[in-house]
Design an enzyme around this catalytic site. Structure first.
Site, PDB file in Angstrom:
ATOM      1  N   GLN A  78      -4.550  -5.425   6.645  1.00 23.35           N
ATOM      2  CA  GLN A  78      -5.498  -6.512   5.819  1.00 23.35           C
ATOM      3  C   GLN A  78      -5.187  -8.027   6.629  1.00 23.35           C
ATOM      4  O   GLN A  78      -6.018  -8.668   6.745  1.00 23.35           O
ATOM      5  CB  GLN A  78      -5.029  -6.577   4.108  1.00 23.35           C
ATOM      6  CG  GLN A  78      -5.480  -5.424   3.147  1.00 23.35           C
ATOM      7  CD  GLN A  78      -6.661  -4.755   3.765  1.00 23.35           C
ATOM      8  OE1 GLN A  78      -7.394  -5.596   3.595  1.00 23.35           O
ATOM      9  NE2 GLN A  78      -7.259  -3.466   3.351  1.00 23.35           N
ATOM     10  N   HIS A 132       0.979  -0.855  -0.098  1.00 21.93           N
ATOM     11  CA  HIS A 132      -0.126  -0.189  -0.206  1.00 21.93           C
ATOM     12  C   HIS A 132       0.771   1.071   0.080  1.00 21.93           C
ATOM     13  O   HIS A 132       1.689   1.067   0.678  1.00 21.93           O
ATOM     14  CB  HIS A 132      -0.953  -0.202   1.113  1.00 21.93           C
ATOM     15  CG  HIS A 132      -1.957   0.983   0.995  1.00 21.93           C
ATOM     16  ND1 HIS A 132      -1.970   2.296   1.713  1.00 21.93           N
ATOM     17  CD2 HIS A 132      -2.959   1.158   1.332  1.00 21.93           C
ATOM     18  CE1 HIS A 132      -2.828   2.683   1.634  1.00 21.93           C
ATOM     19  NE2 HIS A 132      -3.736   2.392   1.221  1.00 21.93           N
ATOM     20  N   LYS A 168     -10.912  -1.035   9.765  1.00 26.20           N
ATOM     21  CA  LYS A 168     -11.169  -2.479   9.069  1.00 26.20           C
ATOM     22  C   LYS A 168     -11.297  -4.381  10.489  1.00 26.20           C
ATOM     23  O   LYS A 168     -11.131  -5.257   9.365  1.00 26.20           O
ATOM     24  CB  LYS A 168      -9.425  -3.033   7.921  1.00 26.20           C
ATOM     25  CG  LYS A 168      -9.338  -1.425   7.241  1.00 26.20           C
ATOM     26  CD  LYS A 168      -8.128  -1.679   6.508  1.00 26.20           C
ATOM     27  CE  LYS A 168      -7.705  -0.830   5.622  1.00 26.20           C
ATOM     28  NZ  LYS A 168      -8.297  -0.548   4.478  1.00 26.20           N
ATOM     29  N   ASP A 198       2.827  -4.268   8.049  1.00 23.17           N
ATOM     30  CA  ASP A 198       1.599  -3.793   7.928  1.00 23.17           C
ATOM     31  C   ASP A 198       0.815  -4.709   8.140  1.00 23.17           C
ATOM     32  O   ASP A 198       0.027  -5.970   7.403  1.00 23.17           O
ATOM     33  CB  ASP A 198       1.939  -3.600   6.567  1.00 23.17           C
ATOM     34  CG  ASP A 198       0.461  -2.536   6.714  1.00 23.17           C
ATOM     35  OD1 ASP A 198      -0.826  -2.876   7.101  1.00 23.17           O
ATOM     36  OD2 ASP A 198      -0.147  -1.353   5.321  1.00 23.17           O
ATOM     37  N   CYS A 223      -4.841   2.179  -4.059  1.00 22.85           N
ATOM     38  CA  CYS A 223      -3.934   2.848  -3.539  1.00 22.85           C
ATOM     39  C   CYS A 223      -2.699   1.868  -3.844  1.00 22.85           C
ATOM     40  O   CYS A 223      -1.372   1.575  -2.557  1.00 22.85           O
ATOM     41  CB  CYS A 223      -3.832   2.763  -1.979  1.00 22.85           C
ATOM     42  SG  CYS A 223      -4.582   4.854  -1.537  1.00 22.85           S
TER      43      CYS A 223
END
Length: 417
Positions: free
Chosen positions: A214, A134, A237, A211, A375
């Site tokens: 997700q 991202h 999220k 990260d 993104c």
């Protein structure tokens, strides 16, 4: 049930999705005269009643600023706020709540770490990222590299959307100072083998940032088992409210990093001669925090913890499997990202149709998906497309909704042939 339907996978029988859906009031509405089919969970997931009630109760019964109030409401708010921090600590299995820093989201958490590690970087140092990142895990490192003379080095992916591990091994070297990589791709759904990547990076003496934005909606991370230095994610999220995120960082590294912002709360003592910083985690939490949002995130985590996580993952896997089965029913449809290990995310294109047109026409049928570059422009460039359509599923989606998506795509495809 449509003519695309099939018998439910037996692995989902223990997971009562209709009961679960009643916990998410937003799903029980119509959009454009059709029952809402919400398949944009990768952008932002919906919130259960437990989250809405927790935030409402906070504002109705205990709202006050935290840590400094010498009164009952201040004590209640502080207890709820710090209790939320402990809930997050348990969720990621961090050794100490001192290592849980509240941020506005994944993006701010990465910026905080990038700026905090900048003093460690010099010309010739390398920051390893992947081609599937991202923008939030690319741009902050580029900004730091420009200031320090370091270099951002991307690791390529293969056509299936998997990290090129041979390339990773060759690019990782004694100049690598930081590995910043996504746990799960927001475009492809690919689950990266981050445990082995972290180990290899640490063997080279590099620091690691993961990260997890997700990943956390689909499975719980264990930062001690992963042995990462930093792990970041966003509340919205994870079925929690917007406006708050989490940075886990090793205490010894956070102690060495300079504050990211200055102001109230993050100080120990201020004078015009010298200011000294507060202890962790408050050193990185300037100003009044997002108290209600922290309470809401904790409620979301507790809600998830009350579910059968194995059954939930099985239900999500069944959704993706059914979607993959139905791809052949839409002429010209091509999946972008076919990794062997994925969460239920499907990016696709259809020959002759622009992704934004697909999204608009599906919305007219009450079906919400995401379109565009997500993104992730470097990844779009790799696949040679301006963007994709993306359906991202959550545990509250049903097999019938998957079939509605493909019935909708068939209808759109017929309009243009």
């Amino acid at each position: 049930m449509s003519d695309l339907s099939m018998a439910n996978n037996t692995s989902t029988k223990a997971f009562d999705v209709e009961r679960i859906r009643r916990d998410f009031p937003i799903l029980a509405q119509e959009v454009n005269g059709k029952p809402l089919v919400y398949l944009d969970n990768g952008a932002s997931a919906q919130k259960p009643i437990a989250v809405l009630d927790a935030m409402d109760r906070y504002y109705r019964e205990m709202h006050s600023n935290v840590h400094r109030g010498a009164h009952t409401l201040g004590d209640r708010a502080t207890a709820a706020f710090e209790g939320a921090r402990e809930t997050v600590r348990s969720f990621v299995n961090a050794p100490s709540s001192r290592e849980i820093i509240w941020t506005r989201g994944t993006t701010e958490a990465i910026n905080l770490v990038a700026n905090g590690l900048a003093p460690r970087l010099k010309e010739g140092d390398e920051i390893l990222v992947s081609h599937m990142e991202h923008h939030a895990n690319i741009v902050p490192w580029q900004m730091v590299a420009e200031r320090t003379g370091a270099k951002v080095v991307p690791v390529p992916v293969n056509s299936a959307g998997e990290l090129d591990l041979d390339a990773f091994n060759s690019l990782l070297n004694e100049r690598t100072r930081i590995l910043a990589i996504t746990h799960v791709s927001n475009v492809l759904g690919t689950v990266n083998p981050i445990a082995s990547l972290i180990k290899k990076a640490k063997d080279q003496g590099a620091l690691t940032l993961i990260d997890g934005a997700q990943a956390v909606p689909h499975f719980k991370p264990d930062v001690q088992a992963l042995d990462c230095d930093f792990y970041v994610f966003s509340s919205h999220k994870l079925f929690g409210p917007t406006g708050i995120g989490v940075l886990y960082g090793r205490a010894e590294l956070l102690e060495q990093m300079p504050p990211y912002q200055g102001g109230g709360e993050m100080i120990e003592r201020v004078s015009f001669e010298r200011t000294t910083w507060n202890v962790l985690p408050y050193k990185f939490e300037a100003g009044t925090p997002a108290i209600a949002e922290a309470v809401g995130l904790a409620a979301a985590i507790r809600y998830l913890d009350n579910l059968d996580r194995k059954a939930m993952e099985a239900a999500e896997n069944a959704l993706l499997a059914r979607a993959n089965e139905l791809v052949s029913t839409v002429p010209g449809m091509e999946i972008i990202g076919t990794a062997a290990k994925k969460v239920p995310v499907m990016s696709f294109k259809i020959a002759g149709l622009h992704p934004s047109d697909i999204g608009t026409l599906l919305d007219q049928q009450g079906i919400a998906i995401r379109t565009g570059h997500h993104c992730a422009m470097p990844l779009m460039d790799f696949y040679g497309v301006p963007g994709t359509a993306r359906a991202s599923f959550a545990f509250y989606n049903t097999l019938e909704e998957v079939e509605q998506l493909f019935a909708g795509l068939q209808k759109i495809q017929r309009l243009f042939t």
